[in-house]
Scaffold this motif. Sequence first.
Motif, PDB file in Angstrom:
ATOM      1  N   GLU A  71       0.823  -1.213   0.000  1.00  0.00           N
ATOM      2  CA  GLU A  71       0.000   0.000   0.000  1.00  0.00           C
ATOM      3  C   GLU A  71       0.863   1.272   0.000  1.00  0.00           C
ATOM      4  O   GLU A  71       0.564   2.235  -0.703  1.00  0.00           O
ATOM      5  CB  GLU A  71      -0.925   0.019   1.226  1.00  0.00           C
ATOM      6  CG  GLU A  71      -1.932  -1.121   1.254  1.00  0.00           C
ATOM      7  CD  GLU A  71      -1.436  -2.333   2.037  1.00  0.00           C
ATOM      8  OE1 GLU A  71      -2.271  -2.988   2.685  1.00  0.00           O
ATOM      9  OE2 GLU A  71      -0.219  -2.627   1.998  1.00  0.00           O
ATOM     10  N   THR A  72       1.929   1.255   0.789  1.00  0.00           N
ATOM     11  CA  THR A  72       2.789   2.440   0.868  1.00  0.00           C
ATOM     12  C   THR A  72       3.615   2.590  -0.397  1.00  0.00           C
ATOM     13  O   THR A  72       3.817   3.708  -0.898  1.00  0.00           O
ATOM     14  CB  THR A  72       3.699   2.358   2.101  1.00  0.00           C
ATOM     15  OG1 THR A  72       2.902   2.068   3.263  1.00  0.00           O
ATOM     16  CG2 THR A  72       4.429   3.672   2.329  1.00  0.00           C
ATOM     17  N   ILE A  77       4.470   5.348  -5.707  1.00  0.00           N
ATOM     18  CA  ILE A  77       4.388   5.257  -7.168  1.00  0.00           C
ATOM     19  C   ILE A  77       3.417   6.294  -7.728  1.00  0.00           C
ATOM     20  O   ILE A  77       3.717   6.997  -8.699  1.00  0.00           O
ATOM     21  CB  ILE A  77       3.972   3.822  -7.578  1.00  0.00           C
ATOM     22  CG1 ILE A  77       5.120   2.842  -7.299  1.00  0.00           C
ATOM     23  CG2 ILE A  77       3.550   3.773  -9.045  1.00  0.00           C
ATOM     24  CD1 ILE A  77       4.706   1.384  -7.333  1.00  0.00           C
ATOM     25  N   LYS A  78       2.246   6.423  -7.103  1.00  0.00           N
ATOM     26  CA  LYS A  78       1.251   7.396  -7.559  1.00  0.00           C
ATOM     27  C   LYS A  78       1.756   8.828  -7.375  1.00  0.00           C
ATOM     28  O   LYS A  78       1.503   9.701  -8.213  1.00  0.00           O
ATOM     29  CB  LYS A  78      -0.059   7.185  -6.799  1.00  0.00           C
ATOM     30  CG  LYS A  78      -0.795   5.916  -7.205  1.00  0.00           C
ATOM     31  CD  LYS A  78      -2.039   5.693  -6.355  1.00  0.00           C
ATOM     32  CE  LYS A  78      -2.716   4.366  -6.730  1.00  0.00           C
ATOM     33  NZ  LYS A  78      -3.870   4.066  -5.844  1.00  0.00           N
ATOM     34  N   LYS A  79       2.458   9.066  -6.277  1.00  0.00           N
ATOM     35  CA  LYS A  79       3.010  10.397  -6.019  1.00  0.00           C
ATOM     36  C   LYS A  79       4.031  10.788  -7.088  1.00  0.00           C
ATOM     37  O   LYS A  79       4.018  11.903  -7.622  1.00  0.00           O
ATOM     38  CB  LYS A  79       3.669  10.419  -4.637  1.00  0.00           C
ATOM     39  CG  LYS A  79       4.339  11.728  -4.273  1.00  0.00           C
ATOM     40  CD  LYS A  79       5.856  11.561  -4.318  1.00  0.00           C
ATOM     41  CE  LYS A  79       6.552  12.826  -3.891  1.00  0.00           C
ATOM     42  NZ  LYS A  79       7.185  13.585  -4.944  1.00  0.00           N
ATOM     43  N   TYR A  88       6.860   4.020 -12.192  1.00  0.00           N
ATOM     44  CA  TYR A  88       7.576   2.995 -11.437  1.00  0.00           C
ATOM     45  C   TYR A  88       6.624   1.867 -11.067  1.00  0.00           C
ATOM     46  O   TYR A  88       5.398   2.016 -11.133  1.00  0.00           O
ATOM     47  CB  TYR A  88       8.196   3.582 -10.168  1.00  0.00           C
ATOM     48  CG  TYR A  88       9.302   4.581 -10.420  1.00  0.00           C
ATOM     49  CD1 TYR A  88      10.587   4.151 -10.725  1.00  0.00           C
ATOM     50  CD2 TYR A  88       9.057   5.945 -10.367  1.00  0.00           C
ATOM     51  CE1 TYR A  88      11.607   5.055 -10.961  1.00  0.00           C
ATOM     52  CE2 TYR A  88      10.064   6.874 -10.604  1.00  0.00           C
ATOM     53  CZ  TYR A  88      11.337   6.418 -10.908  1.00  0.00           C
ATOM     54  OH  TYR A  88      12.345   7.317 -11.163  1.00  0.00           O
ATOM     55  N   GLU A  89       7.209   0.751 -10.677  1.00  0.00           N
ATOM     56  CA  GLU A  89       6.450  -0.406 -10.215  1.00  0.00           C
ATOM     57  C   GLU A  89       6.886  -0.730  -8.789  1.00  0.00           C
ATOM     58  O   GLU A  89       7.933  -0.244  -8.332  1.00  0.00           O
ATOM     59  CB  GLU A  89       6.724  -1.603 -11.132  1.00  0.00           C
ATOM     60  CG  GLU A  89       6.322  -1.368 -12.588  1.00  0.00           C
ATOM     61  CD  GLU A  89       6.786  -2.497 -13.502  1.00  0.00           C
ATOM     62  OE1 GLU A  89       7.301  -3.515 -12.965  1.00  0.00           O
ATOM     63  OE2 GLU A  89       6.657  -2.346 -14.726  1.00  0.00           O
ATOM     64  N   PRO A  90       6.122  -1.552  -8.066  1.00  0.00           N
ATOM     65  CA  PRO A  90       6.520  -1.919  -6.701  1.00  0.00           C
ATOM     66  C   PRO A  90       7.939  -2.491  -6.622  1.00  0.00           C
ATOM     67  O   PRO A  90       8.645  -2.258  -5.632  1.00  0.00           O
ATOM     68  CB  PRO A  90       5.473  -2.960  -6.303  1.00  0.00           C
ATOM     69  CG  PRO A  90       4.255  -2.549  -7.074  1.00  0.00           C
ATOM     70  CD  PRO A  90       4.776  -2.065  -8.395  1.00  0.00           C
ATOM     71  N   ALA A  91       8.373  -3.180  -7.665  1.00  0.00           N
ATOM     72  CA  ALA A  91       9.717  -3.768  -7.674  1.00  0.00           C
ATOM     73  C   ALA A  91      10.821  -2.722  -7.819  1.00  0.00           C
ATOM     74  O   ALA A  91      12.002  -3.047  -7.760  1.00  0.00           O
ATOM     75  CB  ALA A  91       9.834  -4.782  -8.810  1.00  0.00           C
ATOM     76  N   LEU A 283       1.742  10.938   1.369  1.00  0.00           N
ATOM     77  CA  LEU A 283       2.179  10.676  -0.002  1.00  0.00           C
ATOM     78  C   LEU A 283       1.065  10.923  -1.015  1.00  0.00           C
ATOM     79  O   LEU A 283       1.323  11.377  -2.131  1.00  0.00           O
ATOM     80  CB  LEU A 283       2.671   9.231  -0.112  1.00  0.00           C
ATOM     81  CG  LEU A 283       3.998   8.915   0.588  1.00  0.00           C
ATOM     82  CD1 LEU A 283       4.158   7.403   0.754  1.00  0.00           C
ATOM     83  CD2 LEU A 283       5.170   9.494  -0.183  1.00  0.00           C
ATOM     84  N   GLN A 284      -0.171  10.651  -0.624  1.00  0.00           N
ATOM     85  CA  GLN A 284      -1.262  10.770  -1.601  1.00  0.00           C
ATOM     86  C   GLN A 284      -1.914  12.154  -1.611  1.00  0.00           C
ATOM     87  O   GLN A 284      -2.916  12.375  -2.294  1.00  0.00           O
ATOM     88  CB  GLN A 284      -2.312   9.683  -1.368  1.00  0.00           C
ATOM     89  CG  GLN A 284      -3.041   9.749  -0.040  1.00  0.00           C
ATOM     90  CD  GLN A 284      -3.917   8.521   0.195  1.00  0.00           C
ATOM     91  OE1 GLN A 284      -3.752   7.477  -0.476  1.00  0.00           O
ATOM     92  NE2 GLN A 284      -4.855   8.615   1.124  1.00  0.00           N
ATOM     93  N   GLY A 285      -1.322  13.101  -0.874  1.00  0.00           N
ATOM     94  CA  GLY A 285      -1.754  14.484  -0.983  1.00  0.00           C
ATOM     95  C   GLY A 285      -2.698  14.982   0.089  1.00  0.00           C
ATOM     96  O   GLY A 285      -3.105  16.145   0.063  1.00  0.00           O
ATOM     97  N   ASP A 286      -3.041  14.138   1.065  1.00  0.00           N
ATOM     98  CA  ASP A 286      -4.003  14.551   2.087  1.00  0.00           C
ATOM     99  C   ASP A 286      -3.435  15.618   3.033  1.00  0.00           C
ATOM    100  O   ASP A 286      -4.199  16.269   3.750  1.00  0.00           O
ATOM    101  CB  ASP A 286      -4.464  13.338   2.904  1.00  0.00           C
ATOM    102  CG  ASP A 286      -5.209  12.315   2.053  1.00  0.00           C
ATOM    103  OD1 ASP A 286      -5.577  12.667   0.912  1.00  0.00           O
ATOM    104  OD2 ASP A 286      -5.402  11.176   2.514  1.00  0.00           O
ATOM    105  N   ALA A 287      -2.112  15.762   3.048  1.00  0.00           N
ATOM    106  CA  ALA A 287      -1.479  16.769   3.919  1.00  0.00           C
ATOM    107  C   ALA A 287      -0.997  17.978   3.123  1.00  0.00           C
ATOM    108  O   ALA A 287      -0.245  18.813   3.645  1.00  0.00           O
ATOM    109  CB  ALA A 287      -0.315  16.139   4.687  1.00  0.00           C
TER     110      ALA A 287
END
Length: 388
Positions: A71-72, A77-79, A88-91, A283-287
């Motif tokens: 999840e993190t 990656i989305k950021k 990028y990928e998780p790897a 990371l996803q922008g909530d802050a």
Amino acid sequence: MKIAQRMENLSPSVTMAITALGRELKAQGRDILSFSAGEPDFDTPDVVKNAAIKAIKDGFTKYTAVEGITETKQAIIKKLKKDHGLNYEPAHIVISNGAKHSLFNLCQVLIEEADEVIIPAPYWVTYPEQVKFSGGVPVFIETDDSSDFKITAKQLKEAITPKTKAMILNTPSNPSGAVYSREELEEIAEVLKGTDILVWSDEMYEKIMYDGKEFTAAASISEDMYQRTITINGLSKAVAMTGWRFGYIATPKVEIVKAMTKLQGQVTSNINSITQHAAIPALQGDADADIEMMRKEFEKRRNIAVESFNAIKGLSCVSPQGAFYLFVNIKEISSDSMKFAADLLEEKGVAVVPGLAFGMEGYFRFSFATDLVSIQEGIKRIKDFIEK
């Protein structure tokens, strides 16, 4: 008992030492104002705290995958896609205990005896120490006020040898606040074309930019730069999460990720499981609103501090485009920044970091990541110190 020889080549962190000394003097009752640590005076945003509390209540308190939970990694990656158009990928991701830990792992898995790493000066104190500890050789490129503390493509080209393994970019810079423009990064990229040199791009301060300037990620310059760049980042500075210890690297070179994961698995294993969950909203922008509030306040402090320092006879400083430091020129006053800083602390109770710690004599670093009242009082004391 004999301490291992490799420790003889490792110097202690001057910034940490001065910060600790300031705290010690304060505990003794001295009136100390410290501008040595690179730590925001703001509290961690509530959205991050609440995510951590939820993680604890939901029982996310066990071991995780060494390189971080999915999840993190997906949030990272989305950021990177949203902010810089990078794929990028998780790897391609490793999460570590702060960016300093990420850099250490990177040095350990990539640097061999006599490998050269190009480091622009002034530099963050940790870069050359970690390179040396790994058996490598730091190769410094000097800058100064006239170039806004940025290297040129010509300087880079002249510094490259057959032993050059990597170069370190830090933009915005600690300690100078220098920011490389897209055009400047394109010129650097052109020099590196056709080589095997890796770019380690420390982008920890990317969200702390001033004067309406836009940040450019090194990996976004071209496909060639994307392939050779290892992006190092974290949440300590922009999101006021220094104590949470969250850093990461992103690189398309899977073999580097695998090596770093193997090393981390034998040293620390995963980072704190609660921190990994707390990092997701940041990371996803909530802050983002909190980040912008802090950035605006830093910019206000910067403007006042730069004007105040430049009004003191014998001192000067370039207005930084990012981060929250001033690199103040004291060459008209002193040629010994260590003595200057020691005397200033002893006589006026003001803690700053000598430029020598960052590879440049004749300067000191002043962090404006503290309240405006303290900044104004600190600069007043520095003015009195110089005049008397």
